[in-house]
Design a protein around this motif. Structure first.
Motif, PDB file in Angstrom:
ATOM      1  N   ALA A  80       1.070  -1.178  -0.334  1.00 45.58           N
ATOM      2  CA  ALA A  80       0.397  -0.209  -0.314  1.00 45.58           C
ATOM      3  C   ALA A  80       0.970   1.528   0.287  1.00 45.58           C
ATOM      4  O   ALA A  80       0.891   2.515  -0.571  1.00 45.58           O
ATOM      5  N   VAL A  81       1.901   1.007   0.753  1.00 43.47           N
ATOM      6  CA  VAL A  81       2.885   2.293   0.977  1.00 43.47           C
ATOM      7  C   VAL A  81       3.402   2.635  -0.844  1.00 43.47           C
ATOM      8  O   VAL A  81       3.511   3.586  -0.682  1.00 43.47           O
ATOM      9  N   GLU A  82       3.441   1.559  -0.394  1.00 37.71           N
ATOM     10  CA  GLU A  82       4.243   1.450  -2.828  1.00 37.71           C
ATOM     11  C   GLU A  82       3.672   2.301  -3.251  1.00 37.71           C
ATOM     12  O   GLU A  82       3.947   3.111  -4.366  1.00 37.71           O
ATOM     13  N   ILE A  83       2.322   1.983  -3.464  1.00 44.05           N
ATOM     14  CA  ILE A  83       1.605   2.445  -4.282  1.00 44.05           C
ATOM     15  C   ILE A  83       1.046   3.961  -4.202  1.00 44.05           C
ATOM     16  O   ILE A  83       0.941   4.229  -5.404  1.00 44.05           O
ATOM     17  N   VAL A  84       0.830   4.006  -3.608  1.00 38.12           N
ATOM     18  CA  VAL A  84       0.050   5.718  -2.358  1.00 38.12           C
ATOM     19  C   VAL A  84       1.459   6.111  -3.456  1.00 38.12           C
ATOM     20  O   VAL A  84       1.227   7.327  -4.012  1.00 38.12           O
ATOM     21  N   ARG A  85       2.860   6.153  -2.605  1.00 41.00           N
ATOM     22  CA  ARG A  85       3.999   7.114  -3.564  1.00 41.00           C
ATOM     23  C   ARG A  85       4.107   6.806  -4.922  1.00 41.00           C
ATOM     24  O   ARG A  85       4.521   8.217  -5.280  1.00 41.00           O
ATOM     25  N   ARG A 123       1.752  11.608   1.786  1.00 43.60           N
ATOM     26  CA  ARG A 123       1.072  12.102   0.570  1.00 43.60           C
ATOM     27  C   ARG A 123      -0.225  12.281   1.370  1.00 43.60           C
ATOM     28  O   ARG A 123      -0.572  11.397   2.475  1.00 43.60           O
ATOM     29  N   ARG A 124      -1.587  13.191   0.861  1.00 37.88           N
ATOM     30  CA  ARG A 124      -2.847  13.553   1.015  1.00 37.88           C
ATOM     31  C   ARG A 124      -3.150  12.478   0.248  1.00 37.88           C
ATOM     32  O   ARG A 124      -3.431  12.726  -0.408  1.00 37.88           O
TER      33      ARG A 124
END
Ligand code: SF4
Length: 310
Positions: free
Chosen positions: A139-144, A170-171
């Protein structure tokens, strides 16, 4: 108590499941939260995406997915040429149920520039309305990976979305959904568990509340927790902040370490619905076949492919 336990015929039931599996050309997959006896008869145990990937690569024609609805659907999205069976039709996920395709469309109207990130714990219809999927592990990688100029709508778990936003700096517009099992874990539970089991490492799933995650030595999905257990030296003890089903596998794969549930109530009820009798019935009657509309499947597949490409 299940009937095979009453009659003491567990071995016979397991033998029959093995025979039927051959006859049907089937592969049995079990999620890490399934009952221990179901995990033990499975060909593979893992998290939802790991199992769907195994299903996609499998040579067998039939996949018996011992898990909940969205997981069997994900397998059906990735391998349309196979028959995917969910042994218990009612095995749903209250978190996935918090989001419908119509609600996602409404959110898109409200934020027309937004990228919709769908956690795999969503229905096929919701995935089909999304741009990209994610798991608790990525999830972190995808949001980034989302273009910094665009808003992000994160469906369905607000705690995982909060964690990913925090880590990726990120917001994120959070969906108002949560996993009742993980969100029920409290700071007081962790403090009590640490008091009961001092000198332990503490790990929890990112679906837990932010104030609980702050107390962790490691925040990870089930695959990450299994890897963390292996990393530590023999004799290490762990407090595990996820469904107690994972403890069966953690203990089996790490006999030189000790695992304690963070609380006794960390149990997902729908993950425990599937019994050996259900697996047997599923193979016998070829039930319950997961059926998806092809247009939904193709769109949902594209959101999953977008994730795999990151
Ligand atoms: Fe859904 Fe939570 Fe159960 Fe997983 S543990 S299936 S997210 S309710």
């Amino acid at each position: 108590m299940t009937s095979y336990q009453k009659t003491g015929n567990a071995d016979e039931l397991i033998r029959q499941i093995g025979e039927l599996k051959q006859e049907r050309d089937a592969l049995i997959l079990a999620h890490n939260y399934q009952r221990p006896e179901v995990q033990d008869i499975a060909d593979h145990t893992g998290d939802s995406l790991e199992l769907s990937r195994i299903a996609a690569r499998a040579r067998e024609a039939v996949i018996v997915f011992c898990g909940v609805q969205f997981m069997a659907e994900t397998a059906a999205i990735l391998c349309p040429e196979k028959t995917v069976l969910l042994p218990v039709r009612e095995a749903g996920c209250p978190l996935a149920d918090t989001a419908t395709a119509g609600q996602v469309r409404q959110m898109r109207e409200q934020y027309p520039d937004a990228v919709v990130v769908a956690y795999v714990n969503t229905s096929a219809e919701v995935k089909a309305e999304s741009d990209i999927c994610c798991t608790s592990a990525n999830a972190v990688e995808i949001v980034r990976s989302v273009n910094a100029g665009r808003p992000i709508i994160f469906v369905s778990d607000r705690n995982l979305g909060h964690y990913a936003a925090h880590m990726a700096r990120r917001r994120v517009i959070l969906w108002d959904g949560a996993c009742p099992t993980h969100a029920g874990l409290s700071v007081a539970d962790i403090r009590q568990a640490k008091k009961d089991h001092p000198k332990t490492k503490v790990m929890a799933h990112p679906e837990c509340r932010p104030e609980v995650l702050e107390l962790m030595d490691r925040v990870a999905g089930t695959a990450g927790m299994l890897a963390y257990a292996v990393e530590e030296v023999p004799g290490t003890a762990f407090i595990v902040g996820t469904d107690i089903g994972l403890i069966h596998r953690l203990q089996k794969e790490n006999p030189d370490k000790v695992f304690y549930p963070a609380t006794d109530y960390l149990v997902c009820p729908t993950m425990k619905l599937t019994t050996l009798e259900d697996v047997m019935r599923s193979l016998e009657n070829m039930e319950h076949v997961v059926k998806l509309e092809e247009s939904i499947r193709v769109k949902a597949r594209s959101a999953l492919d977008a994730m795999l490409a990151v």
